[in-house]
Write an enzyme that holds these catalytic residues in place. Sequence first.
Site, PDB file in Angstrom:
ATOM      1  N   PHE A 120     -36.276  30.010   7.199  1.00 53.78           N
ATOM      2  CA  PHE A 120     -35.718  28.821   6.796  1.00 53.78           C
ATOM      3  C   PHE A 120     -36.244  27.759   7.573  1.00 53.78           C
ATOM      4  CE2 PHE A 120     -32.890  25.107   6.792  1.00 53.78           C
ATOM      5  CZ  PHE A 120     -32.823  24.982   5.593  1.00 53.78           C
ATOM      6  N   ASP A 140     -41.544  26.908  14.990  1.00 53.42           N
ATOM      7  CA  ASP A 140     -40.599  25.946  14.213  1.00 53.42           C
ATOM      8  C   ASP A 140     -39.377  25.917  15.294  1.00 53.42           C
ATOM      9  OD1 ASP A 140     -38.475  24.663  12.974  1.00 53.42           O
ATOM     10  OD2 ASP A 140     -38.789  25.570  10.981  1.00 53.42           O
ATOM     11  N   LYS A 157     -33.340  17.691  14.633  1.00 52.98           N
ATOM     12  CA  LYS A 157     -32.062  18.135  14.946  1.00 52.98           C
ATOM     13  C   LYS A 157     -31.583  17.265  16.315  1.00 52.98           C
ATOM     14  CE  LYS A 157     -31.389  22.015  11.733  1.00 52.98           C
ATOM     15  NZ  LYS A 157     -30.822  20.991  10.842  1.00 52.98           N
TER      16      LYS A 157
END
Length: 402
Positions: free
Chosen positions: A146, A231, A260
């Site tokens: 993801f 990531d 984030k």
Amino acid sequence: MTATTAPASRQFIALDDEWSTHNYHPLPVVIAHGEGSWVTDVEGRRYLDFLSGYSSLNFGHRHPDLVAAAVEQLGRVTLTSRAFRHDQFGPFCRELAELTGTELVLAMNSGAEAVESAIKVARKWAYRVKGVPEGRAEIIVAGSNFHGRTTTIVSFSTDETARADFGPFTPGFRVVRYGVLDDVRDAITANTAAVLLEPVQGEAGVIVPPAGYFRGVRALCDEHDVLLVADEIQSGLGRTGDLFALDHEGVRADLYTLGKALGGGIVPVSAVVGRRDVLGVLRPGEHGSTFGGNPLACAVGRAVVRLLATGEFQRRSRDLGAHLHARLAELPGVAAVRGRGLWAGVEIAPGGPDGREASEALAELGVLCKETHENTLRVAPPLVITRDELDQGVDALAKVLG
């Protein structure tokens, strides 16, 4: 909505259902206030936050240092666009690079933008530096990944919910099994630009690869002149007990994508950080973002860097994470517990509630969590949480699964 949803919440939920696109299926809780590890709904009921905005709220709700930085900057200037310079940008880039041990920073907004940026940089590096023929660059990715929701990113997703009806898809990606080093070795060709991986796969259920996997990937990348792109949008910035989840294996990536937690739960902030000779392939006009690196984002990002520079939050995640994992492993009705630090995937044993039912039952007990892949709960409390609060959340989960 559940039968116990209060009237004021029902009104807000009805508005959401009528006027917003139904691309999410949130729990029937309407939050009006947050502080630290806690949120309060419109009826005044308090909940322990066991999700932290998928790691966006690593420092809890409204951390005073982050709020102060935002308020101070709001009184000065919030946006210049990159057509002009401002006094927060250079310091932000320098401080983030120093924290992460990297050489250059590409500031963006969302995590998906950071991943898209890393893909573009890796391809350009392959053409300009490695000598891959134009239009032939490939990037190796892992199944069950993801990395975001853009058309390019869902092109290499293996989740049919993320892909269905969004084609035609972007070529140039080779999907291999996560955690299987031989698959990466077999997929590398002369046209491989990069290997893009999550050090821990969050959406897949907080999956940690076998020990030595990333050391092996790093060695393959070095052998074949391929970039390693990590990531760390969910796993980075203290979540797993180190600054980067990749640090657990003593491995360095060529590029890291961040997001984030970099915005402290206040504003969207993302970045690609890494080697100067790689990010340096970009020239004026080739890539950009109107809001990327804006003054407000940089001011908040600098405050986040200051919090992480002390090492306190990494230690809290490491120490409290050990307690969390030990307690979760003892619960009845749990088939497996995966993860690192204050991040766990709790797989519910057959015969128990599914993930959605468990999430709703936890909310009734005053704990907010969320399912992933039907039978797994993703537990990621703020790094400011106390041991007693952790126990309160785990005790609630024990009631749901027991």
